[in-house]
Design a protein around this motif. Structure first.
Motif, PDB file in Angstrom:
ATOM      1  N   ASN A 131      16.312  92.942  52.505  1.00  0.00           N
ATOM      2  CA  ASN A 131      16.525  91.952  53.553  1.00  0.00           C
ATOM      3  C   ASN A 131      17.960  91.462  53.473  1.00  0.00           C
ATOM      4  OD1 ASN A 131      16.441  89.171  54.916  1.00  0.00           O
ATOM      5  ND2 ASN A 131      14.411  89.974  55.364  1.00  0.00           N
ATOM      6  N   ARG A 136      17.632  86.441  54.557  1.00  0.00           N
ATOM      7  CA  ARG A 136      17.211  85.303  53.733  1.00  0.00           C
ATOM      8  C   ARG A 136      18.402  84.762  52.951  1.00  0.00           C
ATOM      9  NH1 ARG A 136      13.068  89.161  52.202  1.00  0.00           N
ATOM     10  NH2 ARG A 136      11.351  88.970  53.691  1.00  0.00           N
ATOM     11  N   TRP A 140       6.944  85.924  51.937  1.00  0.00           N
ATOM     12  CA  TRP A 140       8.224  85.316  52.329  1.00  0.00           C
ATOM     13  C   TRP A 140       8.072  84.457  53.580  1.00  0.00           C
ATOM     14  CZ3 TRP A 140      11.645  85.644  48.689  1.00  0.00           C
ATOM     15  CH2 TRP A 140      11.742  86.782  47.887  1.00  0.00           C
ATOM     16  N   ASP A 141       6.839  84.163  53.972  1.00  0.00           N
ATOM     17  CA  ASP A 141       6.557  83.618  55.299  1.00  0.00           C
ATOM     18  C   ASP A 141       6.385  82.100  55.293  1.00  0.00           C
ATOM     19  OD1 ASP A 141       5.872  83.259  57.904  1.00  0.00           O
ATOM     20  OD2 ASP A 141       3.976  84.354  57.816  1.00  0.00           O
ATOM     21  N   GLU A 159       5.572  80.344  57.703  1.00  0.00           N
ATOM     22  CA  GLU A 159       4.382  80.073  58.505  1.00  0.00           C
ATOM     23  C   GLU A 159       3.131  80.049  57.630  1.00  0.00           C
ATOM     24  OE1 GLU A 159       2.189  79.121  61.825  1.00  0.00           O
ATOM     25  OE2 GLU A 159       4.354  79.399  61.773  1.00  0.00           O
ATOM     26  N   ARG A 160       3.063  80.978  56.692  1.00  0.00           N
ATOM     27  CA  ARG A 160       1.931  80.985  55.757  1.00  0.00           C
ATOM     28  C   ARG A 160       1.977  79.755  54.856  1.00  0.00           C
ATOM     29  NH1 ARG A 160      -2.829  80.590  54.408  1.00  0.00           N
ATOM     30  NH2 ARG A 160      -3.386  81.256  52.295  1.00  0.00           N
ATOM     31  N   GLU A 192      12.503  77.841  51.761  1.00  0.00           N
ATOM     32  CA  GLU A 192      11.910  78.045  53.077  1.00  0.00           C
ATOM     33  C   GLU A 192      10.409  77.799  53.047  1.00  0.00           C
ATOM     34  OE1 GLU A 192      14.094  80.009  51.634  1.00  0.00           O
ATOM     35  OE2 GLU A 192      15.483  80.927  53.093  1.00  0.00           O
TER      36      GLU A 192
END
Length: 336
Positions: A74, A77, A222-223, A225-226, A249
Protein backbone atom coordinates in the motif's frame (compact mmCIF):
# COMPACT_ATOMS: atom_id res chain seq x y z
CA UNK A 1 19.45 16.65 -34.72
CA UNK A 2 15.68 17.06 -34.78
CA UNK A 3 14.27 17.09 -31.25
CA UNK A 4 10.99 15.70 -32.52
CA UNK A 5 12.65 12.62 -34.01
CA UNK A 6 14.34 11.21 -30.90
CA UNK A 7 15.43 12.05 -27.38
CA UNK A 8 18.92 13.58 -27.05
CA UNK A 9 21.65 11.17 -25.99
CA UNK A 10 24.79 11.54 -23.94
CA UNK A 11 26.72 11.44 -27.23
CA UNK A 12 24.79 14.49 -28.45
CA UNK A 13 25.69 16.36 -25.27
CA UNK A 14 29.37 15.44 -25.66
CA UNK A 15 29.40 16.59 -29.30
CA UNK A 16 27.74 19.93 -28.53
CA UNK A 17 29.97 20.58 -25.51
CA UNK A 18 33.13 19.57 -27.38
CA UNK A 19 34.13 16.96 -24.78
CA UNK A 20 34.23 13.19 -24.52
CA UNK A 21 31.32 11.00 -23.42
CA UNK A 22 33.18 9.96 -20.22
CA UNK A 23 33.60 13.65 -19.35
CA UNK A 24 29.85 14.21 -19.66
CA UNK A 25 29.27 11.18 -17.45
CA UNK A 26 31.70 12.50 -14.83
CA UNK A 27 29.92 15.86 -14.76
CA UNK A 28 26.45 14.30 -14.44
CA UNK A 29 27.35 11.67 -11.83
CA UNK A 30 29.94 13.71 -9.93
CA UNK A 31 32.11 10.59 -9.75
CA UNK A 32 35.34 12.42 -10.74
CA UNK A 33 36.13 16.16 -10.48
CA UNK A 34 35.93 18.03 -13.80
CA UNK A 35 37.26 21.53 -14.46
CA UNK A 36 34.76 24.38 -14.01
CA UNK A 37 35.14 25.39 -17.67
CA UNK A 38 34.24 21.92 -18.99
CA UNK A 39 31.47 21.51 -16.40
CA UNK A 40 29.87 24.76 -17.59
CA UNK A 41 30.05 23.63 -21.23
CA UNK A 42 28.48 20.26 -20.42
CA UNK A 43 25.68 21.76 -18.36
CA UNK A 44 24.97 24.37 -21.05
CA UNK A 45 24.66 21.55 -23.61
CA UNK A 46 22.39 19.58 -21.26
CA UNK A 47 20.07 22.58 -20.92
CA UNK A 48 20.09 23.41 -24.63
CA UNK A 49 19.27 19.85 -25.69
CA UNK A 50 16.89 19.09 -22.83
CA UNK A 51 18.92 15.97 -22.03
CA UNK A 52 17.71 13.67 -19.25
CA UNK A 53 20.20 11.10 -17.91
CA UNK A 54 19.11 7.52 -18.50
CA UNK A 55 19.55 5.20 -15.53
CA UNK A 56 20.50 2.17 -17.61
CA UNK A 57 23.02 4.16 -19.67
CA UNK A 58 24.50 5.66 -16.52
CA UNK A 59 24.89 2.17 -15.10
CA UNK A 60 26.90 1.12 -18.17
CA UNK A 61 29.24 4.08 -17.79
CA UNK A 62 29.68 4.04 -14.01
CA UNK A 63 29.44 0.28 -13.47
CA UNK A 64 26.77 0.87 -10.81
CA UNK A 65 23.03 0.47 -11.07
CA UNK A 66 21.21 3.61 -9.98
CA UNK A 67 17.69 2.30 -9.29
CA UNK A 68 16.36 1.08 -5.94
CA UNK A 69 13.16 -0.96 -5.98
CA UNK A 70 10.65 -0.70 -3.14
CA UNK A 71 7.99 -3.39 -2.70
CA UNK A 72 4.92 -2.39 -0.68
CA UNK A 73 1.32 -3.54 -0.43
CA UNK A 74 0.00 0.00 0.00
CA UNK A 75 1.22 3.52 -0.69
CA UNK A 76 -1.64 5.54 0.80
CA UNK A 77 -1.68 4.64 4.52
CA UNK A 78 0.21 7.04 6.73
CA UNK A 79 2.98 4.67 7.86
CA UNK A 80 3.61 3.29 4.39
CA UNK A 81 3.59 6.66 2.63
CA UNK A 82 5.88 8.32 5.16
CA UNK A 83 8.34 5.41 5.09
CA UNK A 84 8.45 5.70 1.30
CA UNK A 85 9.14 9.42 1.67
CA UNK A 86 12.12 8.70 3.92
CA UNK A 87 13.52 6.10 1.51
CA UNK A 88 13.17 8.42 -1.48
CA UNK A 89 14.79 11.38 0.28
CA UNK A 90 17.81 9.32 1.38
CA UNK A 91 18.13 7.60 -2.00
CA UNK A 92 17.98 10.90 -3.89
CA UNK A 93 20.76 12.38 -1.77
CA UNK A 94 22.90 9.34 -2.60
CA UNK A 95 22.21 9.64 -6.33
CA UNK A 96 19.71 6.79 -6.63
CA UNK A 97 16.27 6.66 -8.21
CA UNK A 98 13.43 4.91 -6.37
CA UNK A 99 10.97 2.67 -8.22
CA UNK A 100 7.86 1.56 -6.29
CA UNK A 101 6.00 -1.67 -7.06
CA UNK A 102 2.69 -2.34 -5.31
CA UNK A 103 1.85 -5.90 -4.20
CA UNK A 104 -1.90 -6.24 -4.58
CA UNK A 105 -2.45 -9.26 -2.27
CA UNK A 106 -0.49 -12.04 -0.58
CA UNK A 107 -1.71 -14.56 -3.18
CA UNK A 108 1.39 -16.32 -4.58
CA UNK A 109 0.67 -15.29 -8.17
CA UNK A 110 0.22 -11.63 -7.25
CA UNK A 111 3.38 -11.60 -5.13
CA UNK A 112 5.45 -13.24 -7.86
CA UNK A 113 4.08 -10.85 -10.49
CA UNK A 114 5.13 -7.84 -8.37
CA UNK A 115 8.60 -9.27 -7.77
CA UNK A 116 9.04 -10.08 -11.46
CA UNK A 117 7.96 -6.57 -12.44
CA UNK A 118 10.43 -4.95 -10.04
CA UNK A 119 13.31 -7.17 -11.13
CA UNK A 120 12.62 -6.63 -14.82
CA UNK A 121 14.50 -3.36 -14.33
CA UNK A 122 18.24 -3.06 -13.61
CA UNK A 123 17.94 -2.51 -9.85
CA UNK A 124 20.86 -2.18 -7.46
CA UNK A 125 18.86 -3.45 -4.48
CA UNK A 126 15.42 -3.76 -2.93
CA UNK A 127 13.67 -2.43 0.17
CA UNK A 128 10.58 -4.38 1.25
CA UNK A 129 7.97 -2.78 3.50
CA UNK A 130 7.29 -5.86 5.60
CA UNK A 131 4.33 -4.43 7.48
CA UNK A 132 1.84 -7.10 6.43
CA UNK A 133 1.44 -10.55 4.77
CA UNK A 134 2.07 -9.34 1.17
CA UNK A 135 5.34 -7.72 2.21
CA UNK A 136 6.46 -10.78 4.16
CA UNK A 137 5.62 -13.03 1.20
CA UNK A 138 7.57 -10.85 -1.25
CA UNK A 139 10.66 -11.01 0.95
CA UNK A 140 10.86 -14.78 0.48
CA UNK A 141 10.65 -14.57 -3.32
CA UNK A 142 13.65 -12.30 -3.90
CA UNK A 143 16.94 -13.82 -5.13
CA UNK A 144 19.52 -14.55 -2.42
CA UNK A 145 22.27 -12.73 -4.35
CA UNK A 146 20.31 -9.47 -4.52
CA UNK A 147 20.95 -6.81 -1.83
CA UNK A 148 17.68 -6.70 0.17
CA UNK A 149 16.58 -4.82 3.30
CA UNK A 150 13.25 -5.03 5.15
CA UNK A 151 11.48 -2.19 6.93
CA UNK A 152 9.17 -3.55 9.61
CA UNK A 153 8.16 -3.89 13.23
CA UNK A 154 10.17 -7.09 13.68
CA UNK A 155 13.27 -9.03 12.64
CA UNK A 156 14.05 -12.33 10.95
CA UNK A 157 14.10 -13.75 7.41
CA UNK A 158 17.89 -13.54 7.16
CA UNK A 159 18.09 -9.97 5.80
CA UNK A 160 18.97 -6.67 7.49
CA UNK A 161 15.95 -4.99 9.10
CA UNK A 162 15.18 -1.39 9.90
CA UNK A 163 12.85 -1.82 12.86
CA UNK A 164 10.22 0.11 14.76
CA UNK A 165 9.91 -1.46 18.21
CA UNK A 166 6.17 -2.15 18.13
CA UNK A 167 6.37 -4.52 21.09
CA UNK A 168 7.83 -1.94 23.47
CA UNK A 169 5.40 0.70 22.23
CA UNK A 170 2.35 -1.49 22.82
CA UNK A 171 3.64 -2.47 26.26
CA UNK A 172 4.06 1.19 27.21
CA UNK A 173 0.54 2.08 26.06
CA UNK A 174 -1.03 -0.88 27.88
CA UNK A 175 0.90 -0.22 31.10
CA UNK A 176 -0.13 3.43 30.92
CA UNK A 177 -3.84 2.49 30.73
CA UNK A 178 -3.50 -0.05 33.54
CA UNK A 179 -1.73 2.60 35.59
CA UNK A 180 -4.75 4.87 35.22
CA UNK A 181 -6.81 2.21 37.02
CA UNK A 182 -8.36 0.23 34.16
CA UNK A 183 -8.81 -3.43 35.06
CA UNK A 184 -7.95 -4.59 31.54
CA UNK A 185 -7.29 -3.26 28.05
CA UNK A 186 -8.99 -4.51 24.89
CA UNK A 187 -7.06 -4.61 21.62
CA UNK A 188 -8.30 -3.83 18.09
CA UNK A 189 -5.75 -5.39 15.75
CA UNK A 190 -4.28 -4.56 12.34
CA UNK A 191 -2.97 -7.35 10.06
CA UNK A 192 0.46 -8.75 10.89
CA UNK A 193 3.47 -9.70 8.78
CA UNK A 194 3.85 -13.12 10.39
CA UNK A 195 3.11 -15.30 13.36
CA UNK A 196 4.61 -12.83 15.81
CA UNK A 197 2.75 -9.52 15.86
CA UNK A 198 4.77 -6.96 17.79
CA UNK A 199 1.85 -4.76 18.86
CA UNK A 200 -0.31 -7.68 19.96
CA UNK A 201 2.70 -9.23 21.71
CA UNK A 202 3.48 -6.06 23.65
CA UNK A 203 -0.17 -5.61 24.66
CA UNK A 204 -0.49 -9.18 25.89
CA UNK A 205 2.89 -9.14 27.64
CA UNK A 206 1.96 -6.04 29.64
CA UNK A 207 -1.33 -7.64 30.73
CA UNK A 208 0.42 -10.86 31.71
CA UNK A 209 2.99 -8.99 33.81
CA UNK A 210 0.13 -7.23 35.58
CA UNK A 211 -1.58 -10.56 36.28
CA UNK A 212 -4.48 -9.78 33.94
CA UNK A 213 -5.93 -12.29 31.50
CA UNK A 214 -5.93 -10.87 27.98
CA UNK A 215 -9.41 -10.52 26.43
CA UNK A 216 -9.95 -11.82 22.87
CA UNK A 217 -8.29 -9.81 20.11
CA UNK A 218 -10.72 -7.80 17.97
CA UNK A 219 -9.57 -7.97 14.33
CA UNK A 220 -10.35 -4.92 12.20
CA UNK A 221 -7.84 -5.38 9.37
CA UNK A 222 -6.91 -1.99 7.93
CA UNK A 223 -10.53 -0.84 7.76
CA UNK A 224 -11.66 2.14 9.91
CA UNK A 225 -15.23 1.20 8.94
CA UNK A 226 -14.81 -2.13 10.69
CA UNK A 227 -13.34 -0.33 13.72
CA UNK A 228 -16.40 1.93 13.69
CA UNK A 229 -18.61 -1.16 13.88
CA UNK A 230 -16.50 -2.57 16.71
CA UNK A 231 -16.93 0.73 18.55
CA UNK A 232 -20.70 0.44 18.34
CA UNK A 233 -20.49 -3.15 19.56
CA UNK A 234 -18.23 -2.30 22.50
CA UNK A 235 -20.49 0.60 23.49
CA UNK A 236 -23.03 -1.88 24.86
CA UNK A 237 -20.56 -3.62 27.17
CA UNK A 238 -19.95 -2.50 30.75
CA UNK A 239 -16.69 -4.46 31.00
CA UNK A 240 -14.90 -2.32 28.39
CA UNK A 241 -13.22 0.82 29.75
CA UNK A 242 -9.97 1.00 27.75
CA UNK A 243 -9.08 0.09 24.15
CA UNK A 244 -5.70 0.02 22.39
CA UNK A 245 -5.98 0.19 18.59
CA UNK A 246 -3.44 -1.17 16.10
CA UNK A 247 -3.23 2.18 14.32
CA UNK A 248 -4.65 5.68 14.56
CA UNK A 249 -7.10 5.28 11.69
CA UNK A 250 -8.75 2.40 13.53
CA UNK A 251 -8.82 4.47 16.71
CA UNK A 252 -10.61 7.29 14.88
CA UNK A 253 -13.18 4.89 13.46
CA UNK A 254 -13.67 3.28 16.87
CA UNK A 255 -14.22 6.62 18.60
CA UNK A 256 -16.80 7.61 16.02
CA UNK A 257 -18.67 4.38 16.64
CA UNK A 258 -18.60 4.92 20.39
CA UNK A 259 -19.80 8.49 19.97
CA UNK A 260 -22.76 7.53 17.80
CA UNK A 261 -23.71 4.81 20.28
CA UNK A 262 -23.86 7.36 23.10
CA UNK A 263 -20.54 6.60 24.85
CA UNK A 264 -18.08 9.34 25.76
CA UNK A 265 -14.31 9.22 25.25
CA UNK A 266 -12.56 9.16 27.68
CA UNK A 267 -15.27 9.54 30.36
CA UNK A 268 -16.73 6.11 29.57
CA UNK A 269 -14.00 4.44 27.49
CA UNK A 270 -10.38 5.46 26.97
CA UNK A 271 -8.90 5.00 23.50
CA UNK A 272 -5.22 4.88 22.51
CA UNK A 273 -4.01 4.67 18.90
CA UNK A 274 -0.71 3.72 17.30
CA UNK A 275 1.68 5.38 14.80
CA UNK A 276 1.27 9.11 15.48
CA UNK A 277 -0.89 10.06 12.50
CA UNK A 278 -0.63 13.87 12.11
CA UNK A 279 -4.45 14.19 12.11
CA UNK A 280 -4.71 12.56 15.54
CA UNK A 281 -4.08 15.78 17.42
CA UNK A 282 -6.90 17.51 15.51
CA UNK A 283 -9.47 14.81 16.34
CA UNK A 284 -12.10 15.39 19.01
CA UNK A 285 -11.02 14.39 21.56
CA UNK A 286 -7.36 14.64 20.57
CA UNK A 287 -5.96 11.13 20.22
CA UNK A 288 -3.49 9.59 22.65
CA UNK A 289 -1.11 7.54 20.50
CA UNK A 290 2.14 5.61 20.28
CA UNK A 291 4.15 7.86 17.98
CA UNK A 292 6.62 6.35 15.52
CA UNK A 293 9.03 8.07 13.13
CA UNK A 294 8.29 6.43 9.78
CA UNK A 295 10.36 8.89 7.73
CA UNK A 296 13.36 7.96 9.85
CA UNK A 297 12.50 4.29 9.30
CA UNK A 298 12.72 4.89 5.56
CA UNK A 299 16.05 6.68 5.86
CA UNK A 300 17.45 3.92 8.05
CA UNK A 301 16.24 1.31 5.55
CA UNK A 302 18.17 2.96 2.75
CA UNK A 303 21.23 3.37 4.99
CA UNK A 304 21.24 -0.39 5.61
CA UNK A 305 20.89 -1.03 1.88
CA UNK A 306 23.74 1.40 1.26
CA UNK A 307 25.90 -0.76 3.49
CA UNK A 308 25.14 -3.78 1.34
CA UNK A 309 25.93 -1.77 -1.80
CA UNK A 310 29.24 -0.59 -0.41
CA UNK A 311 28.18 3.05 -0.04
CA UNK A 312 27.70 3.09 3.75
CA UNK A 313 28.34 1.27 7.02
CA UNK A 314 27.36 -2.39 7.09
CA UNK A 315 24.87 -3.35 9.82
CA UNK A 316 22.32 -6.10 10.37
CA UNK A 317 19.59 -4.15 12.15
CA UNK A 318 18.59 -0.61 12.98
CA UNK A 319 15.98 -0.12 15.69
CA UNK A 320 14.32 2.85 17.36
CA UNK A 321 11.81 3.08 20.19
CA UNK A 322 8.31 4.52 19.92
CA UNK A 323 7.04 7.38 22.10
CA UNK A 324 3.74 7.50 23.97
CA UNK A 325 2.00 10.84 23.36
CA UNK A 326 -0.77 11.45 25.91
CA UNK A 327 -3.67 13.62 24.77
CA UNK A 328 -7.39 13.90 25.56
CA UNK A 329 -8.71 10.47 24.52
CA UNK A 330 -7.41 8.62 27.59
CA UNK A 331 -8.12 8.95 31.30
CA UNK A 332 -9.13 7.04 34.43
CA UNK A 333 -11.97 4.51 34.23
CA UNK A 334 -15.49 5.66 35.08
CA UNK A 335 -16.71 5.26 38.64
CA UNK A 336 -19.38 2.56 38.66
Amino acid sequence: MSRSSRAPSITDVARLAGVSVPTVSRVITGSVPVSPERTDRVMAAVRELGYRPNGAARALVTGRQSVIAVLASNTTRYGYATTLQGIEEAARLAGFIVMITVIETDEPAAVQAAVDLALSHPVAGVVVLKFDPPGAAALHRLPDALPVVAASGGRGDGVPHAVLDDTAGAMAATEYLLGLGHRTVHYVAVPTSGRRAGRATGWKRALTRAGVEAPPVLDAGWDPERAYEIGRELAGRDDVTAVLCGNDELAMGLMRGLHEAGRKVPADISVVGFDGHPMGRFWTPALTTVEQDFADLGRRSFALLGGLLGTGHTAKTSSTAARLVVRESSGPPPVR
